[in-house]
Enzyme design. Structure first.
Site, PDB file in Angstrom:
ATOM      1  CD  GLU A 285      87.846  88.777  17.501  1.00 33.13           C
ATOM      2  OE1 GLU A 285      87.761  89.985  17.770  1.00 33.13           O
ATOM      3  OE2 GLU A 285      88.581  87.986  18.109  1.00 33.13           O
TER       4      GLU A 285
ATOM      5  CG  HIS B 105      91.275  82.514  22.458  1.00 32.35           C
ATOM      6  ND1 HIS B 105      92.642  82.337  22.438  1.00 32.35           N
ATOM      7  CD2 HIS B 105      90.980  83.245  21.362  1.00 32.35           C
ATOM      8  CE1 HIS B 105      93.150  82.947  21.370  1.00 32.35           C
ATOM      9  NE2 HIS B 105      92.161  83.496  20.696  1.00 32.35           N
TER      10      HIS B 105
ATOM     11  CD  GLU C  35      92.866  83.869  17.051  1.00 31.49           C
ATOM     12  OE1 GLU C  35      92.716  84.365  18.194  1.00 31.49           O
ATOM     13  OE2 GLU C  35      92.554  84.472  16.016  1.00 31.49           O
TER      14      GLU C  35
END
Ligand code: XIL
Length: 448
Positions: free
Chosen positions: A158, A237, A266
């Site tokens: 990130e 996500h 994820e």
């Protein structure tokens, strides 16, 4: 010293646990009725995030062990968990997950080395030069502890800002070291564990947009300048504000075309019923359509422990019942057909070959890699033997499980048993030379 002891004891333990791992792998490969075995039939891994604190819960562990071929520690490898004060590493919780995974023949993704979040406050107090040293020490301390045991590491997580600017996100690393911190982290990671795939991981980069294009440009720059990077992770996500993008496959493909693997790292999708199932199908289909999409990880086993539990985003409900999303994923992975079907593995005609190369070499040791290739029939599983020259010993093994008999190491697959006709997988190992530089002999490969 501790690290060395740990690595040796891991290698010794591998022989003891291999039989249990083999039983699980062989069983699931025959049935292809679990997420992990169905994905393996497509040459992919299917994994989940795991929290050490839940491993004592029988239903949690039973579901984990039955369904998944790879695990990612959900929080246990983050900086605050592993180096809460400078130079003091704590691996207890992460070790629990890694030990559990290895004893069941599951692979491990490492998450994450350098991230602005879940960062202990001492890191933010350092000046630039100290911070650079601390970052490299963190990478070598954490990766060194698990050297040879992690299939892919999220080296930097990130680092880009959300929204349209394509700029880097403010963090101690960015603010004090500038854009170059990412490159420095990847170089340090390659040195710490040359066998691990090194990934850049981020969110809201799943479709083609300004943020994913900024990441794309960085990866392109890295590959053109020889900065070590092997993969890009797409967190994925999803919810109604951030739905599965229609150009998901196209975006994965453009990264793959840069010469890196892509992984869905994820995955969770808020919702329920057939709408959630349809979204999961889209994600699995996008990955399967991209040759270099090597695997998928969902961000938890059960809705009740999800970081977004209110959105019930996972494949098993709070009672570990399979949701429609589970059936959709299994079916998109080609589950319950495959091995055992007419013409498939288990017919008795399957063959494989094994070839060996030395992939790294240093004074006291070397890394070996064996490529296992299926013959003209698909195979459900394989066994390869490696005979070590006198004095040499194996200190680590990845992408396989080993049983030792004297100097003969018998290797069976972990997640990578099922191979389509003519396709290959590899396993690797680190050898301590103990004064002998001779090459090991790779025996016949047996397919089933
Ligand atoms: C989350 C965990 O799931 C939570 O338990 C924790 O409280 C916060 O972090 N992106 C990442 C993951 O890379 O590490 C995050 O995991 C979810 C978002």
């Amino acid at each position: 010293m501790n690290m060395m002891l740990r690595r040796l004891s891991r290698a010794a333990a591998a022989g003891l646990v291999a039989a249990a791992a083999l039983t699980a792998a062989a069983h699931s490969a025959e049935a292809a009725d679990t997420l992990g075995s169905a994905a393996a039939g497509q040459g992919r891994y299917f994994g989940t995030a795991v929290a050490a604190g839940h491993l004592g819960e029988a239903d949690y562990t039973a579901t984990l062990d039955r369904e998944f071929g790879s695990v990612t520690p959900e929080n246990e490898m983050k900086w605050d968990a592993t180096e809460p004060s400078r130079g003091t590493f704590t691996f207890t919780s992460a070790d629990r997950i890694v030990d559990h995974a290895q004893s069941r023949g599951m692979d491990v993704r490492g998450h994450t080395l350098v991230w602005h979040s879940q960062l202990p406050s001492w890191v933010g107090t350092l000046g630039a030069s100290d911070l650079r040293t601390a970052m490299k020490d963190h990478i070598s301390g954490l990766m060194g502890h698990y050297k040879g045991e992690i299939h892919s590491w999220d080296v930097v997580n990130e680092a880009f800002q959300d929204g349209g600017s394509g700029a880097r996100r403010s963090s101690p690393f960015q603010d004090k070291l500038g854009d170059g911190f990412i490159e420095e982290a990847f170089r340090a990671a390659r040195a710490a564990d040359p066998a691990a795939k090194l990934c850049y991981n981020d969110y809201n980069t799943d479709g083609v947009n300004a943020k994913s294009t900024a990441v794309y440009n960085m990866v392109k720059d890295f590959t053109s300048r020889g900065v070590p990077i092997d993969c890009v992770g797409f967190q994925s996500h999803f919810n109604s504000n951030s739905p599965v993008p229609s150009d998901y496959r196209q975006n994965l493909q453009r990264f793959a075309d840069l010469g890196v693997d892509v992984q869905i790292t994820e995955l969770d999708i808020e919702g329920s019923g057939s709408a959630q199932a349809a979204d999961y199908t889209k994600v699995v289909q996008a990955c399967l359509a991209v040759e270099r999409c090597t695997g998928m990880t969902v961000w938890g086993v059960t809705d009740k422990y999800s970081w977004r539990s209110g959105g019930t985003p996972l494949l098993f409900d709070g009672n570990y019942a399979k949701k429609p999303a589970y059936d959709a994923v299994l079916s998109a992975l080609g589950g319950s057909g495959g091995p055992g079907e007419p013409g498939g593995p288990g017919e008795g005609t399957a063959t494989c070959t094994a070839t060996y190369t030395r992939t790294a070499d240093w004074n006291g040791g070397y890394n070996g890699e064996v490529t296992v290739t299926a013959g003209s029939e698909p195979i459900g599983s394989w066994t390869a033997t490696v005979t070590l020259p006198a004095r040499q010993s194996v200190s680590a093994l990845w992408n396989g499980t080993a049983a030792f008999n004297g100097n003969v190491m018998t290797v069976r697959p972990s997640w990578n048993g099922a191979l389509a006709a003519g396709t290959s997988t590899t396993f690797g190992f680190t050898v301590t030379k103990n004064g002998s530089d001779a090459a090991p002999a790779v025996g016949a490969c047996t397919a089933s």
